[in-house]
Scaffold this motif. Structure first.
Motif, PDB file in Angstrom:
ATOM      1  N   ALA A   1      25.079  14.643  55.521  1.00 16.19           N
ATOM      2  CA  ALA A   1      24.614  15.831  56.242  1.00 16.19           C
ATOM      3  C   ALA A   1      25.716  16.472  57.095  1.00 16.19           C
ATOM      4  CB  ALA A   1      23.400  15.477  57.096  1.00 16.19           C
ATOM      5  N   PRO A   2      26.455  15.683  57.902  1.00 17.51           N
ATOM      6  CA  PRO A   2      27.557  16.312  58.651  1.00 17.51           C
ATOM      7  C   PRO A   2      28.626  16.922  57.748  1.00 17.51           C
ATOM      8  CG  PRO A   2      27.028  14.175  59.589  1.00 17.51           C
ATOM      9  CD  PRO A   2      26.268  14.279  58.307  1.00 17.51           C
ATOM     10  N   LEU A   3      28.945  16.264  56.626  1.00 17.65           N
ATOM     11  CA  LEU A   3      29.922  16.832  55.704  1.00 17.65           C
ATOM     12  C   LEU A   3      29.434  18.152  55.123  1.00 17.65           C
ATOM     13  CD1 LEU A   3      31.428  13.907  53.569  1.00 17.65           C
ATOM     14  CD2 LEU A   3      32.616  15.422  55.159  1.00 17.65           C
ATOM     15  N   GLY A   4      28.152  18.191  54.746  1.00 15.18           N
ATOM     16  CA  GLY A   4      27.585  19.437  54.227  1.00 15.18           C
ATOM     17  C   GLY A   4      27.609  20.531  55.272  1.00 15.18           C
ATOM     18  N   GLY A   5      27.247  20.173  56.513  1.00 12.76           N
ATOM     19  CA  GLY A   5      27.289  21.168  57.582  1.00 12.76           C
ATOM     20  C   GLY A   5      28.696  21.652  57.858  1.00 12.76           C
ATOM     21  N   LEU A   6      29.681  20.739  57.787  1.00 13.04           N
ATOM     22  CA  LEU A   6      31.068  21.137  57.991  1.00 13.04           C
ATOM     23  C   LEU A   6      31.522  22.089  56.889  1.00 13.04           C
ATOM     24  CD1 LEU A   6      33.716  20.781  59.575  1.00 13.04           C
ATOM     25  CD2 LEU A   6      34.228  18.815  58.084  1.00 13.04           C
ATOM     26  N   GLY A   7      31.142  21.774  55.650  1.00 11.96           N
ATOM     27  CA  GLY A   7      31.500  22.659  54.544  1.00 11.96           C
ATOM     28  C   GLY A   7      30.919  24.045  54.712  1.00 11.96           C
ATOM     29  N   VAL A   8      29.657  24.121  55.134  1.00 18.23           N
ATOM     30  CA  VAL A   8      29.014  25.418  55.359  1.00 18.23           C
ATOM     31  C   VAL A   8      29.707  26.163  56.497  1.00 18.23           C
ATOM     32  CG1 VAL A   8      26.901  26.530  56.170  1.00 18.23           C
ATOM     33  CG2 VAL A   8      26.772  24.741  54.423  1.00 18.23           C
ATOM     34  N   ALA A   9      30.047  25.432  57.576  1.00 20.93           N
ATOM     35  CA  ALA A   9      30.686  26.071  58.721  1.00 20.93           C
ATOM     36  C   ALA A   9      32.064  26.621  58.375  1.00 20.93           C
ATOM     37  CB  ALA A   9      30.797  25.076  59.876  1.00 20.93           C
ATOM     38  N   LEU A  10      32.806  25.908  57.524  1.00 21.58           N
ATOM     39  CA  LEU A  10      34.170  26.326  57.218  1.00 21.58           C
ATOM     40  C   LEU A  10      34.245  27.395  56.131  1.00 21.58           C
ATOM     41  CD1 LEU A  10      36.041  22.880  57.279  1.00 21.58           C
ATOM     42  CD2 LEU A  10      35.988  24.655  59.050  1.00 21.58           C
ATOM     43  N   GLY A  11      33.376  27.316  55.155  1.00 20.19           N
ATOM     44  CA  GLY A  11      33.492  28.254  54.032  1.00 20.19           C
ATOM     45  C   GLY A  11      32.191  28.708  53.432  1.00 20.19           C
ATOM     46  N   GLY A  12      31.090  28.500  54.132  1.00 21.14           N
ATOM     47  CA  GLY A  12      29.806  28.920  53.612  1.00 21.14           C
ATOM     48  C   GLY A  12      29.283  27.975  52.538  1.00 21.14           C
ATOM     49  N   ALA A  13      28.217  28.416  51.877  1.00 18.32           N
ATOM     50  CA  ALA A  13      27.585  27.586  50.865  1.00 18.32           C
ATOM     51  C   ALA A  13      28.522  27.298  49.699  1.00 18.32           C
ATOM     52  CB  ALA A  13      26.302  28.255  50.366  1.00 18.32           C
ATOM     53  N   ALA A  14      29.381  28.250  49.360  1.00 17.19           N
ATOM     54  CA  ALA A  14      30.310  28.046  48.242  1.00 17.19           C
ATOM     55  C   ALA A  14      31.216  26.854  48.509  1.00 17.19           C
ATOM     56  CB  ALA A  14      31.144  29.301  48.008  1.00 17.19           C
ATOM     57  N   ALA A  15      31.750  26.756  49.736  1.00 13.08           N
ATOM     58  CA  ALA A  15      32.624  25.630  50.070  1.00 13.08           C
ATOM     59  C   ALA A  15      31.846  24.312  50.061  1.00 13.08           C
ATOM     60  CB  ALA A  15      33.257  25.853  51.435  1.00 13.08           C
ATOM     61  N   ALA A  16      30.610  24.347  50.562  1.00 13.45           N
ATOM     62  CA  ALA A  16      29.805  23.129  50.579  1.00 13.45           C
ATOM     63  C   ALA A  16      29.493  22.664  49.157  1.00 13.45           C
ATOM     64  CB  ALA A  16      28.517  23.372  51.366  1.00 13.45           C
ATOM     65  N   PHE A  17      29.159  23.611  48.281  1.00 17.31           N
ATOM     66  CA  PHE A  17      28.926  23.246  46.876  1.00 17.31           C
ATOM     67  C   PHE A  17      30.205  22.684  46.247  1.00 17.31           C
ATOM     68  CE2 PHE A  17      25.113  26.169  46.684  1.00 17.31           C
ATOM     69  CZ  PHE A  17      24.213  25.174  46.362  1.00 17.31           C
ATOM     70  N   GLY A  18      31.337  23.284  46.560  1.00 17.93           N
ATOM     71  CA  GLY A  18      32.599  22.780  46.029  1.00 17.93           C
ATOM     72  C   GLY A  18      32.879  21.366  46.486  1.00 17.93           C
ATOM     73  N   LEU A  19      32.589  21.081  47.757  1.00 17.61           N
ATOM     74  CA  LEU A  19      32.775  19.733  48.281  1.00 17.61           C
ATOM     75  C   LEU A  19      31.847  18.749  47.580  1.00 17.61           C
ATOM     76  CD1 LEU A  19      33.988  17.744  50.311  1.00 17.61           C
ATOM     77  CD2 LEU A  19      32.289  18.528  51.983  1.00 17.61           C
ATOM     78  N   ALA A  20      30.597  19.155  47.367  1.00 17.70           N
ATOM     79  CA  ALA A  20      29.654  18.291  46.652  1.00 17.70           C
ATOM     80  C   ALA A  20      30.147  18.002  45.242  1.00 17.70           C
ATOM     81  CB  ALA A  20      28.272  18.946  46.608  1.00 17.70           C
ATOM     82  N   GLY A  21      30.671  19.029  44.565  1.00 18.77           N
ATOM     83  CA  GLY A  21      31.193  18.835  43.222  1.00 18.77           C
ATOM     84  C   GLY A  21      32.367  17.869  43.190  1.00 18.77           C
ATOM     85  N   LEU A  22      33.253  17.964  44.177  1.00 17.23           N
ATOM     86  CA  LEU A  22      34.401  17.052  44.233  1.00 17.23           C
ATOM     87  C   LEU A  22      33.958  15.601  44.436  1.00 17.23           C
ATOM     88  CD1 LEU A  22      36.930  19.102  46.414  1.00 17.23           C
ATOM     89  CD2 LEU A  22      37.181  18.480  43.992  1.00 17.23           C
ATOM     90  N   LEU A  23      32.971  15.391  45.296  1.00 11.47           N
ATOM     91  CA  LEU A  23      32.488  14.038  45.555  1.00 11.47           C
ATOM     92  C   LEU A  23      31.816  13.442  44.317  1.00 11.47           C
ATOM     93  CD1 LEU A  23      31.108  14.628  49.147  1.00 11.47           C
ATOM     94  CD2 LEU A  23      32.930  13.028  48.538  1.00 11.47           C
ATOM     95  N   ILE A  24      31.031  14.258  43.629  1.00 12.12           N
ATOM     96  CA  ILE A  24      30.398  13.773  42.402  1.00 12.12           C
ATOM     97  C   ILE A  24      31.455  13.512  41.334  1.00 12.12           C
ATOM     98  CG2 ILE A  24      28.779  14.359  40.549  1.00 12.12           C
ATOM     99  CD1 ILE A  24      27.211  16.009  42.625  1.00 12.12           C
ATOM    100  N   ALA A  25      32.466  14.405  41.247  1.00 16.56           N
ATOM    101  CA  ALA A  25      33.534  14.224  40.260  1.00 16.56           C
ATOM    102  C   ALA A  25      34.321  12.946  40.511  1.00 16.56           C
ATOM    103  CB  ALA A  25      34.473  15.434  40.288  1.00 16.56           C
ATOM    104  N   LEU A  26      34.476  12.563  41.777  1.00 20.98           N
ATOM    105  CA  LEU A  26      35.219  11.349  42.109  1.00 20.98           C
ATOM    106  C   LEU A  26      34.572  10.108  41.503  1.00 20.98           C
ATOM    107  CD1 LEU A  26      37.501   9.957  43.706  1.00 20.98           C
ATOM    108  CD2 LEU A  26      35.971   9.941  45.701  1.00 20.98           C
TER     109      LEU A  26
END
Length: 418
Positions: free
Chosen positions: A168-193
């Motif tokens: 949850a904090p990581l998702g909120g940080l992603g939204v704060a820094l780059g909006g939903a697009a950045a948060a989705f990108g972060l989620a994709g990177l974590l799943i890809a890992l």
């Protein structure tokens, strides 16, 4: 009859290395943890994007879209996991989920596609989850030995707790820094890992792995799996006990707790403290199993912890202070964590390897498809009769799961392998 599958051990396990020190298991755990954290970030991103793109009711609809294919296709997903092998299914599922999340992230970065893209993403996630979840449940038996499965359940519980705290904090940080697009990108990177980690995990063929290949059809294999569970002396009552426990647990700990905090004036921070207490208790239970690796008399432990946990659930509505509520929630988390891990380990060790995907699919359908139906019922009942009576009824329903475990001899006497 009770099936006791024989599983050949990889070199590390034959040398007596426990699961929490086995590099193969740790690679699996890293993949699972990364995927779960990615899921948590994904849900934060999806909810934020849906709220920004539509009304609250539309956002709620988008968030619930994934539940439909997940519930409808889960049993078939268990057949797929058994046919293709769980590791192959998990890797393929993570690749599809990663690609879908990255695609939506790109769309949000380049344009404003509206709710349709979010609904489509949720639909894809729900469909993939229908095969992903049974495969995830069937995979541990192929990366460790039967005597280590309880320890692996504890490790898996720690991963889930870590994902809920960090995601949850990581998702909120992603939204704060780059909006939903950045948060989705972060989620994709974590799943890809998780994909290269899973590729590096060694898995073994288990006795009966090729038996499903002789099945005439997916439907026939599904019916065979359901018949297998129904006739099994441990799995059948265990599924019933899990269903009753989840039905009595999900409503109070989700909708009921929110309404209780509002009535008592604890506010959002108080509700967060109670949830934190539950999380700490569940984490302690997972840590205990990770360290000990096995608890004797697993069936009896599951029965008693379900019963004790149900009493704690009922008491939660009557504690006078927030501090007492946090302490009670911690006890609920500890007991629910122990009973859940015992039930999960028994499912893993009692099921024939050829049926593990379908067994996990039925358990997942009960927990994720049927039990959540209790939430609107609990909310309506609390509105009519108040929190006290509803929590008590929920505790009784949950406790019936423990009664089933105590009354069925084969389940009560079930043991985890040494």
């Amino acid at each position: 009859m009770t099936v006791t599958p024989a599983i050949s051990a990889p070199p590390a396990q034959q040398a007596g290395v426990p699961a929490h020190r086995d590099g193969n298991v740790l690679r699996w755990l890293g993949a699972y943890t990364s995927s779960m954290v990615g899921d948590s970030v994904y849900y934060i991103a999806l909810s934020w994007a849906a709220v920004q793109a539509g009304t609250p009711s539309q956002a709620g609809l988008v968030m619930s879209v994934s539940a439909v294919p997940r519930a409808l296709l889960m049993l078939g997903g268990g057949v797929v996991a058994d046919r293709l092998g769980p590791r192959r299914v998990v890797i393929g599922s993570d690749i599809v989920r990663c690609a879908a999340v990255f695609a939506v992230a790109a769309l949000l970065f380049l344009a404003d596609p509206g709710l349709w893209a979010l609904a489509l993403l949720a639909l894809v996630f729900g469909t993939v989850d229908a095969v992903f979840m049974p495969a995830v449940g069937a995979l541990p038996a192929r990366v460790t030995t039967r005597d280590q499965l309880a320890r692996v359940q504890g490790m898996r519980g720690l991963a889930i707790r870590f994902a809920s705290v960090v995601g949850a904090p990581l998702g909120g940080l992603g939204v704060a820094l780059g909006g939903a697009a950045a948060a989705f990108g972060l989620a994709g990177l974590l799943i890809a890992l998780s994909v290269p980690l899973l590729v590096s995990v060694r898995v073994r063929e288990l006795p009966g792995d090729d038996a499903i290949a002789a099945g005439e059809s997916v439907w026939g294999d599904l019916v065979t799996g359901l018949r297998y569970i129904r006739r099994h002396p441990v799995l059948a009552p265990l599924m019933f006990a899990i269903a009753l426990g989840d039905l009595g647990f999900v409503g109070p700990l989700n909708v009921g707790l929110t309404l209780l905090a509002d009535q008592r004036g604890w506010g959002a921070s108080g509700m967060g403290a109670v949830l934190a207490g539950f999380g700490v208790g569940a984490g302690v239970a997972s840590l205990l199993l990770t360290v000990r690796g096995r608890l004797p008399r697993a069936g009896l432990v599951a029965a008693y912890t379900i019963l004790a946990g149900s009493v704690a659930i009922g008491a939660l509505a009557f504690v006078p202070t927030l501090v007492a509520a946090v302490g009670t929630a911690l006890l609920v988390g500890l007991l629910a964590g122990l009973s859940g891990a015992m039930c999960g380990a028994l499912l893993q060790t009692q099921a024939d390897p050829a049926y593990l995907g379908r067994v996990t699919a039925v358990a997942s359908l009960v927990s994720l498809g049927i039990a959540p139906l209790s939430m609107p019922v609990s909310a309506a009942a609390i509105g009519a009769w108040g929190t006290g009576p509803v929590f008590v009824v929920s505790a009784v329903v949950c406790g019936l799961g423990g009664v089933v475990a105590l009354c069925v001899r084969d389940l009560r006497r079930a043991e985890l392998p040494r």
